[in-house]
Design an enzyme around this catalytic site. Structure first.
Site, mmCIF file in Angstrom:
data_model
loop_
_atom_site.group_PDB
_atom_site.id
_atom_site.type_symbol
_atom_site.label_atom_id
_atom_site.label_comp_id
_atom_site.label_asym_id
_atom_site.label_seq_id
_atom_site.Cartn_x
_atom_site.Cartn_y
_atom_site.Cartn_z
ATOM 1 N N ARG A 13 50.940 28.040 -25.609
ATOM 2 C CA ARG A 13 51.421 27.312 -24.437
ATOM 3 C C ARG A 13 51.096 28.025 -23.136
ATOM 4 N NH1 ARG A 13 50.739 23.381 -22.430
ATOM 5 N NH2 ARG A 13 51.145 22.502 -24.491
ATOM 6 N N LYS B 272 51.024 28.015 15.176
ATOM 7 C CA LYS B 272 51.418 26.665 14.783
ATOM 8 C C LYS B 272 52.424 26.078 15.761
ATOM 9 C CE LYS B 272 50.933 25.467 10.654
ATOM 10 N NZ LYS B 272 51.178 25.085 9.238
#
Length: 284
Positions: free
Chosen positions: A100, A167
């Site tokens: 997995r 930003k």
């Protein structure tokens, strides 16, 4: 971006195995004898671009150095449904316990590489490069940005340390600065970190001109429509690079690229890529 180093792979693998295996794989330990051997093949169940095979191989080897592993594809390869990626043989316990975690890495990274290749193909013939962002899974930024390069994309800044990106919230914090927040921010960044490129997020054409006047190296054109993008590109021509950003999706990336921008950053490459359909099949 360079290939993942052995140490980077080892750290990611050991953390993932500790999370999944814990004190032991009780099902496998209870049901499968230690001397049982098996063969398995990892296959693509859909067309995809491969990424993460060295990480998957390291997962298996971490469980047992005695495993024999052969790669039948390489990172960056475009494979068809049914194509083999890895062949593994040796102790069955190790293969079962590793299954997995190995699949999780390859499915996740191949999903990113596949979406990136689709985006790169969509802008082919334009000047625009496809960039990733910092919207990555915590702790997996390096592998995920590596997967972007496997798909033909390019990496934006890796973190907060390797490029100045001013930003909207930085500008909001400087709202009272003179002559304007953009000019003040660029000036301070240039003085503090002269070695770094300076990019400014611009929401309006007025901010575009302010950033250009301040000497920004790159303009991030945030959520602009196609008309605004074309005007901004003309304003910036010969003065700064341009990057389109904000909700860029595969379906709309071609018209954005045709506006003439140098790059288009796509957060979806890493935050919304669907895991590729890949399976581990035991052979008897």
């Amino acid at each position: 971006m360079e290939a993942l180093s052995d140490e980077e792979v080892r750290q990611a693998v050991r953390l993932a195995l500790a999370e999944d295996v814990g004190s032991g794989d009780v099902t496998t330990l209870a049901t499968v004898p230690p001397n049982a051997a098996a063969k398995a093949v990892m296959i693509a169940r859909e067309p995809l671009v491969v990424a993460g095979l060295p990480v998957a191989e390291a997962v298996f080897r971490e469980l047992s150095p005695a495993l024999q592993i052969t790669r039948t594809a390489g990172d960056g390869d475009h494979v068809k449904a049914g194509q083999s990626l890895l062949q593994i043989s040796g102790p069955a316990q190790a293969i079962l316990t590793a299954e997995r975690v190995a699949l999780n890495f390859v499915q996740r990274l191949s999903g990113i590489a596949t979406l990136t290749r689709q985006s790169v193909d969509a802008v082919r013939g334009t000047r625009a490069q496809v960039l990733d962002t910092r919207k990555t899974t915590p702790g997996l930024r390096r592998p995920e940005k590596y997967a972007v390069t496997c798909g033909g994309g390019h990496n934006h800044r890796f973190g907060l340390f390797d490029q100045v990106l001013i930003k909207d919230n930085h500008l909001a914090a400087l709202r009272d600065e003179s002559p304007n927040p953009v000019a003040a921010a660029v000036k301070r960044a240039r003085e503090k970190f002269p070695q770094h490129k300076i990019e400014v997020e611009t929401d309006t054409l007025e901010q575009v001109e302010q950033a250009l006047a301040a000497g920004a190296d790159i303009l991030l054109l945030d959520n602009m429509n196609l008309v605004q993008l074309r005007v901004a590109v003309q304003q910036a021509k010969g003065r700064a690079k341009t990057e389109a950003s904000g909700g860029v999706k595969l379906a709309g990336i071609r018209p954005i690229a045709e506006s003439g921008v140098d790059t288009s950053s796509v957060g979806a490459l890493t935050h919304s890529a669907r895991a590729a359909d890949i399976a581990l099949i035991f052979e008897f």
